[in-house]
Design a protein around this motif. Structure first.
Motif, PDB file in Angstrom:
ATOM      1  N   SER A 175      24.368  -7.828   5.227  1.00  0.00           N
ATOM      2  CA  SER A 175      24.679  -6.537   4.603  1.00  0.00           C
ATOM      3  C   SER A 175      23.809  -5.421   5.182  1.00  0.00           C
ATOM      4  O   SER A 175      24.171  -4.239   5.092  1.00  0.00           O
ATOM      5  CB  SER A 175      24.455  -6.620   3.087  1.00  0.00           C
ATOM      6  OG  SER A 175      23.146  -7.103   2.811  1.00  0.00           O
ATOM      7  N   ALA A 219      26.648  -7.256  -3.218  1.00  0.00           N
ATOM      8  CA  ALA A 219      25.851  -6.179  -2.636  1.00  0.00           C
ATOM      9  C   ALA A 219      25.150  -6.620  -1.358  1.00  0.00           C
ATOM     10  O   ALA A 219      24.780  -5.784  -0.527  1.00  0.00           O
ATOM     11  CB  ALA A 219      24.821  -5.669  -3.645  1.00  0.00           C
ATOM     12  N   TYR A 224      33.559  -5.375  -0.276  1.00  0.00           N
ATOM     13  CA  TYR A 224      32.197  -5.273  -0.776  1.00  0.00           C
ATOM     14  C   TYR A 224      31.959  -3.921  -1.426  1.00  0.00           C
ATOM     15  O   TYR A 224      32.656  -2.942  -1.121  1.00  0.00           O
ATOM     16  CB  TYR A 224      31.200  -5.511   0.368  1.00  0.00           C
ATOM     17  CG  TYR A 224      31.304  -6.897   0.946  1.00  0.00           C
ATOM     18  CD1 TYR A 224      30.993  -8.017   0.178  1.00  0.00           C
ATOM     19  CD2 TYR A 224      31.743  -7.096   2.264  1.00  0.00           C
ATOM     20  CE1 TYR A 224      31.113  -9.303   0.692  1.00  0.00           C
ATOM     21  CE2 TYR A 224      31.842  -8.385   2.788  1.00  0.00           C
ATOM     22  CZ  TYR A 224      31.531  -9.471   1.992  1.00  0.00           C
ATOM     23  OH  TYR A 224      31.656 -10.724   2.512  1.00  0.00           O
ATOM     24  N   ASN A 284      29.920  -1.427  -1.172  1.00  0.00           N
ATOM     25  CA  ASN A 284      29.669  -0.227  -0.368  1.00  0.00           C
ATOM     26  C   ASN A 284      30.871   0.160   0.494  1.00  0.00           C
ATOM     27  O   ASN A 284      30.810   1.103   1.275  1.00  0.00           O
ATOM     28  CB  ASN A 284      28.434  -0.402   0.519  1.00  0.00           C
ATOM     29  CG  ASN A 284      28.598  -1.496   1.567  1.00  0.00           C
ATOM     30  OD1 ASN A 284      29.539  -2.282   1.506  1.00  0.00           O
ATOM     31  ND2 ASN A 284      27.669  -1.554   2.496  1.00  0.00           N
ATOM     32  N   GLU A 285      31.991  -0.569   0.354  1.00  0.00           N
ATOM     33  CA  GLU A 285      33.210  -0.247   1.114  1.00  0.00           C
ATOM     34  C   GLU A 285      34.278   0.401   0.244  1.00  0.00           C
ATOM     35  O   GLU A 285      35.337   0.756   0.748  1.00  0.00           O
ATOM     36  CB  GLU A 285      33.761  -1.533   1.747  1.00  0.00           C
ATOM     37  CG  GLU A 285      32.825  -2.153   2.762  1.00  0.00           C
ATOM     38  CD  GLU A 285      33.284  -3.514   3.254  1.00  0.00           C
ATOM     39  OE1 GLU A 285      32.977  -3.866   4.412  1.00  0.00           O
ATOM     40  OE2 GLU A 285      33.939  -4.239   2.484  1.00  0.00           O
TER      41      GLU A 285
END
Length: 331
Positions: free
Chosen positions: A84, A175, A327, A329-330
């Protein structure tokens, strides 16, 4: 049918970014089986870095990534943080002018991979994904046998990677880009890509778990005259073997196919060839390739080019799209 001897590679000075288990494996490989040395380790905790240094004999420990990257004694940085964070940390190392070996999966997605590759090319530094399998003795031998025509036309590749990792918190954390695909499935995917290239069509099914990460995934890759059948799971340990079948014979790669291991070639005429590729550790082969390429003035390796790493990330993006794996953050 032999891979270049790691100890024959010229020396470079390594810095390790991250102080987890895989970082220990690289430090051991470099110091015991190559002419190079790990000169520094950096993490967000000086206490953790110092403990790593004490355990491995690394002379310098830093309590931040920035300090590690500012060290003029470090030639090349091994990015050993969760995938990540590969994008962020690889870019930091490249901006600092360091050569980079970035642990697999290369990044979280193909867009990040393209950005990291573009940065390295603009800076003129060496960059390679740490897919150690491509450098191992048994994989060198497999590629040579196929190139010699010992299998005839390769029509089928099968590979599985399943580990019982239900106790590993990181694997369940979206995350940290957790789940089976990026951590484990990258191995069979990269193996098929090494032998067959980019598939024409991908069919994937997967099971998402309660945290939103994938517990297991099954994939079929279709090529003009071949298929690859690949599976991965973080919930159960599977045989972790591989099979390459062609019109003139087959290669059966033993457990664990992506680590230093052995294989048997069985020809259609009944003849057999056994290759023993068992060596300690194994990370020394990719570390030696990095050293050779840096000393040659190269910015990537022909064994795993930067474009190939992007292709593998694009394949995984397609698999993720089909199983609905996104995910946080997408979003």
């Amino acid at each position: 049918m032999s891979a270049p001897l790691p100890m024959s590679a010229p020396a470079v000075r390594w810095g390790i970014l991250g102080a987890g288990g895989i970082a220990h494996k690289l430090a051991d490989a470099v110091d015991r089986y190559t002419a190079s040395q790990v000169v520094a380790v950096g993490s967000r905790s000086l206490e953790r870095s110092q403990a790593f240094a004490d355990e491995t004999g690394v002379p310098t420990a830093y309590g931040s990534y920035e300090e590690l990257l500012a060290d003029p004694e470090v030639d090349v940085v091994y990015v050993a943080t969760p995938h990540s964070h590969h994008h962020e940390h690889a870019l930091m190392a490249i901006e600092a002018g360091k050569h980079v070996l970035c642990e697999k999966a290369f990044t979280q997605n193909a867009a990040q991979a393209r950005e990291v590759v573009a940065a390295a090319r603009a800076k003129g530094v060496f960059l390679m994904e740490a897919m150690w399998t491509r450098h191992l003795p048994h994989v060198h031998a497999i590629r040579e046998l196929i190139a010699r025509g010992e299998l005839g036309e390769v029509l089928s590749v099968q590979a599985d990677h399943g580990q019982a990792l239900t106790h590993v918190e990181r694997m369940w954390n979206p995350a940290l880009a957790g789940g089976a695909l990026l951590d484990l499935g990258v191995y069979p995917i990269a193996f098929a890509h090494d032998l067959l290239g980019v598939p024409d069509r991908i069919t994937a099914v997967g099971r998402l778990r309660e945290t939103g990460v994938d517990g297991q995934v099954s994939m079929v890759f279709e090529y003009p005259s071949a298929q690859a059948i690949l599976t991965t799971s973080m919930e159960v340990r599977t045989p972790n073997v591989a099979l390459i079948a062609g019109t003139e014979g087959r290669i059966e790669v033993q457990d664990t196919f992506y680590t230093p291991t052995s294989f048997t070639l069985t020809k259609e005429d009944g003849t057999h060839l056994f290759f023993d590729g068992d060596v300690p550790n194994g990370f020394q082969y990719e570390a030696a390739e990095v050293a050779r390429r840096i000393h040659a003035g190269d910015t990537e390796s022909a064994l795993l080019t930067l474009d190939q790493s992007i292709e593998i990330m694009e394949i995984m993006d397609e698999v993720r799209a089909q199983i609905g794996l996104i995910y946080p953050n997408e979003h």
